[in-house]
Write an enzyme that holds these catalytic residues in place. Structure first.
Site, short mmCIF file in Angstrom:
data_model
loop_
_atom_site.label_atom_id
_atom_site.label_comp_id
_atom_site.label_asym_id
_atom_site.label_seq_id
_atom_site.Cartn_x
_atom_site.Cartn_y
_atom_site.Cartn_z
N ARG A 110 0.83 -1.20 0.00
CA ARG A 110 0.00 0.00 0.00
C ARG A 110 0.87 1.25 0.00
O ARG A 110 0.57 2.23 -0.70
CB ARG A 110 -0.95 -0.01 1.20
N GLN A 141 -10.97 8.75 7.29
CA GLN A 141 -10.73 7.36 7.65
C GLN A 141 -9.49 6.84 6.91
O GLN A 141 -9.01 5.77 7.17
CB GLN A 141 -11.95 6.50 7.27
N ASP A 144 -3.71 7.32 4.01
CA ASP A 144 -2.76 7.57 2.91
C ASP A 144 -2.06 8.93 2.99
O ASP A 144 -1.13 9.19 2.23
CB ASP A 144 -3.47 7.39 1.56
N HIS A 159 -8.10 6.92 11.69
CA HIS A 159 -7.58 5.54 11.64
C HIS A 159 -6.07 5.48 11.49
O HIS A 159 -5.50 4.47 11.09
CB HIS A 159 -8.29 4.75 10.52
N CYS A 188 12.44 -2.00 16.34
CA CYS A 188 12.72 -0.72 17.02
C CYS A 188 14.13 -0.80 17.60
O CYS A 188 14.67 -1.90 17.76
CB CYS A 188 11.69 -0.55 18.14
N THR A 228 -17.27 7.41 1.09
CA THR A 228 -17.20 6.38 2.11
C THR A 228 -18.45 5.50 2.06
O THR A 228 -19.55 6.00 1.81
CB THR A 228 -17.03 6.94 3.53
N ASN A 253 -20.97 10.33 -3.52
CA ASN A 253 -20.52 8.95 -3.66
C ASN A 253 -20.91 8.42 -5.04
O ASN A 253 -21.95 8.80 -5.58
CB ASN A 253 -21.15 8.05 -2.59
C1 BV8 Z 1 -13.56 -0.41 17.57
C2 BV8 Z 1 -7.13 1.51 9.21
C3 BV8 Z 1 -13.76 -1.02 19.81
C4 BV8 Z 1 -6.30 0.34 8.89
C5 BV8 Z 1 -9.50 0.90 9.34
C6 BV8 Z 1 -20.90 -0.89 15.60
C7 BV8 Z 1 -21.63 -1.64 14.71
C8 BV8 Z 1 -20.97 -2.65 13.98
C9 BV8 Z 1 -19.59 -2.90 14.09
C10 BV8 Z 1 -18.89 -2.16 14.97
C11 BV8 Z 1 -19.53 -1.17 15.72
N1 BV8 Z 1 -18.58 -0.60 16.49
C12 BV8 Z 1 -17.37 -1.21 16.25
C13 BV8 Z 1 -17.55 -2.15 15.33
C14 BV8 Z 1 -16.50 -2.99 14.79
C15 BV8 Z 1 -15.70 -2.30 13.66
C16 BV8 Z 1 -16.60 -2.01 12.50
O1 BV8 Z 1 -17.12 -0.93 12.34
N2 BV8 Z 1 -16.75 -3.03 11.67
C17 BV8 Z 1 -17.55 -2.87 10.42
C18 BV8 Z 1 -16.81 -3.59 9.30
C19 BV8 Z 1 -18.92 -3.41 10.60
N3 BV8 Z 1 -15.08 -1.08 14.13
C20 BV8 Z 1 -13.87 -1.23 14.73
O2 BV8 Z 1 -13.32 -2.27 14.91
C21 BV8 Z 1 -13.22 0.06 15.24
N4 BV8 Z 1 -12.71 -0.15 16.56
O3 BV8 Z 1 -14.75 -0.41 17.46
O4 BV8 Z 1 -12.91 -0.68 18.73
C22 BV8 Z 1 -13.00 -0.69 20.96
C23 BV8 Z 1 -13.42 0.38 21.69
C24 BV8 Z 1 -12.73 0.67 22.86
C25 BV8 Z 1 -11.64 -0.13 23.23
C26 BV8 Z 1 -11.22 -1.20 22.43
C27 BV8 Z 1 -11.89 -1.49 21.25
C28 BV8 Z 1 -11.97 0.42 14.38
C29 BV8 Z 1 -12.35 0.70 12.99
C30 BV8 Z 1 -11.09 1.15 12.19
C31 BV8 Z 1 -10.45 0.01 11.45
N5 BV8 Z 1 -9.36 0.50 10.59
N6 BV8 Z 1 -8.45 1.38 8.59
C32 BV8 Z 1 -5.90 0.29 7.44
O5 BV8 Z 1 -6.34 1.15 6.66
O6 BV8 Z 1 -5.12 -0.59 7.14
S1 BV8 Z 1 -11.08 0.84 8.66
C33 BV8 Z 1 -10.86 1.03 6.95
O7 BV8 Z 1 -12.03 0.47 6.37
C34 BV8 Z 1 -10.79 2.44 6.43
O8 BV8 Z 1 -10.07 3.29 7.28
C35 BV8 Z 1 -12.26 2.81 6.36
O9 BV8 Z 1 -12.73 3.21 7.62
C36 BV8 Z 1 -12.92 1.49 6.04
C37 BV8 Z 1 -13.20 1.40 4.59
O10 BV8 Z 1 -14.35 2.15 4.36
P1 BV8 Z 1 -14.33 3.29 3.22
O11 BV8 Z 1 -13.17 4.20 3.46
O12 BV8 Z 1 -15.67 3.86 3.18
O13 BV8 Z 1 -13.96 2.47 1.89
P2 BV8 Z 1 -14.88 1.42 1.10
O14 BV8 Z 1 -14.00 0.73 0.14
O15 BV8 Z 1 -15.69 0.62 2.04
O16 BV8 Z 1 -15.93 2.35 0.31
C38 BV8 Z 1 -15.47 3.25 -0.66
C39 BV8 Z 1 -16.69 4.08 -1.04
O17 BV8 Z 1 -16.27 5.08 -1.96
C40 BV8 Z 1 -17.79 3.27 -1.72
O18 BV8 Z 1 -19.05 3.69 -1.20
C41 BV8 Z 1 -17.67 3.66 -3.20
O19 BV8 Z 1 -18.92 3.69 -3.85
C42 BV8 Z 1 -17.12 5.07 -3.09
N7 BV8 Z 1 -16.27 5.52 -4.21
C43 BV8 Z 1 -15.33 4.81 -4.88
N8 BV8 Z 1 -14.70 5.63 -5.80
C44 BV8 Z 1 -15.26 6.86 -5.66
C45 BV8 Z 1 -16.26 6.79 -4.65
N9 BV8 Z 1 -17.02 7.85 -4.29
C46 BV8 Z 1 -16.78 9.02 -4.95
N10 BV8 Z 1 -15.79 9.18 -5.91
C47 BV8 Z 1 -15.04 8.13 -6.30
N11 BV8 Z 1 -14.12 8.29 -7.25
ZN ZN Z 2 10.86 -0.01 21.15
#
Ligand code: BV8
Ligand code: ZN
Length: 289
Positions: A110, A141, A144, A159, A188, A228, A253
């Protein structure tokens, strides 16, 4: 007092160009006073432009879609998979514990793509809002770093960031842009393993960043949701908080998302094409040239 009519118009203006939805708002909102006098324009793009122009405070939530036009694969879109693994299977502490080398290979893959990428007109348009002196909080989110490269400063990277690394033993965090090959997982100076400075699924977001993001969502006149899929929490809860606090919410979107039904205006198209259209930057007064 703003007229209290709630109706949804589905409009297809230029087949294939984009379609949009304009929800007539009911009940007062922050821009109420400003807009009470103004007739809501029927054209969603000019409606969005007017709201942004009249806003004193704007908050923006972006996802992978805004970087797609810079050549960065999204998470759920085509090309999102890496070696047939879903991002969710790699972006977890469990995956790292199981195979840190594999997870690092994914982040190096990446990093190479991001290193070759430039901010696109979508990133640049959002940076211009801030430059206009309007209170603008950009909540991303994305890991990059392209918003910062585009000049955005009031930026909350919920994130984390791809170029940061943290020691799992002493916690030291460094920003490292040198992607020259090194043995993976990197170490490290204390000997501990370094991990990417991002937030993995199941991990808490940086408390200060999510608190500031919630504040920005609850105190903005206009909330923009760009590129998103709005399914990852707690980030995906921010647009709802903005609506509950009376903000006008505009979604941009390529596709319908679970949030589209709640947006006041939902524009279908590319961020890089639509954001420059709805974010007009007033010409720089002669005196400043
Ligand atoms: C946590 C970093 C708890 C790493 C990322 C409530 C309900 C359900 C589930 C949960 C909830 N609360 C928590 C959860 C669990 C989980 C979660 O949400 N799961 C989901 C899958 C259901 N959340 C977590 O685990 C979070 N942590 O809750 O911790 C906790 C609390 C206290 C103490 C301890 C623990 C952490 C979430 C963060 C994870 N890390 N990224 C890395 O990048 O390597 S998430 C990662 O995925 C991204 O950062 C981003 O957030 C997500 C991807 O989503 P999008 O960015 O929207 O991308 P996607 O591909 O899905 O969509 C792209 C969109 O763009 C599409 O709609 C498309 O149509 C559109 N598009 C495409 N091209 C274009 C466009 N639009 C316009 N123009 C274009 N050209
Ligand atoms: Zn260290």
């Amino acid at each position: 007092m703003v007229a209290t009519v709630s109706e949804v118009l589905t409009v297809g203006f230029f087949p294939g160009a984009f379609s949009a939805k304009l929800t007539r708002l009911h009940g007062p909102n922050r821009l109420g006073a400003v807009h009470a006098a103004k007739q809501l324009s029927a054209h969603p793009i000019s409606q969005a432009r007017d709201w942004i122009e009249d806003a004193q405070s704007i908050a923006v939530l972006t996802g992978a879609g805004i970087s797609a036009e810079s050549g960065i694969p999204t998470f759920r879109g085509p090309g999102g998979l890496w070696n047939n693994r879903r991002p969710e299977d790699l972006a977890t502490p469990q995956a790292f514990a199981r195979d840190p080398k594999l997870v690092w290979e994914w982040y190096v893959w990446r990093r190479e793509r991001v290193a070759a990428a430039q901010p696109n007109p979508g990133h640049q348009a959002l940076a211009k809002v801030e430059a206009r002196g309007v209170q603008c909080t950009l909540i991303t989110q994305n890991v990059d770093g392209l918003h910062r490269a585009a000049g955005s400063r009031n930026l909350l990277e919920l994130h984390g960031n791809l170029w940061r690394e943290r020691c799992v033993v002493c916690g030291r965090e460094v920003e490292n842009h040198d992607s020259s090959a090194r043995p993976l997982p990197p170490r490290c100076s204390c000997g501990g393993m370094l991990r990417p400075g991002v937030v993995w699924f199941g991990e808490a977001l940086p408390a200060a960043a999510i608190d500031q993001a919630v504040q920005a969502a609850q105190h903005c006149d206009v909330f923009l949701v760009c590129g998103t899929s709005a399914v990852v929490y707690p980030a995906a809860a921010l647009p709802q908080r903005a609506i509950a606090a009376g903000a006008r919410v505009i979604e941009v979107n390529l596709e319908e998302t679970p949030f589209s039904q709640f947006a006041h205006v939902s524009l279908r198209g590319k961020c890089g094409e639509l954001l420059p259209q709805i974010i007009r930057v007033p010409p720089c007064p002669e005196s400043l040239i």
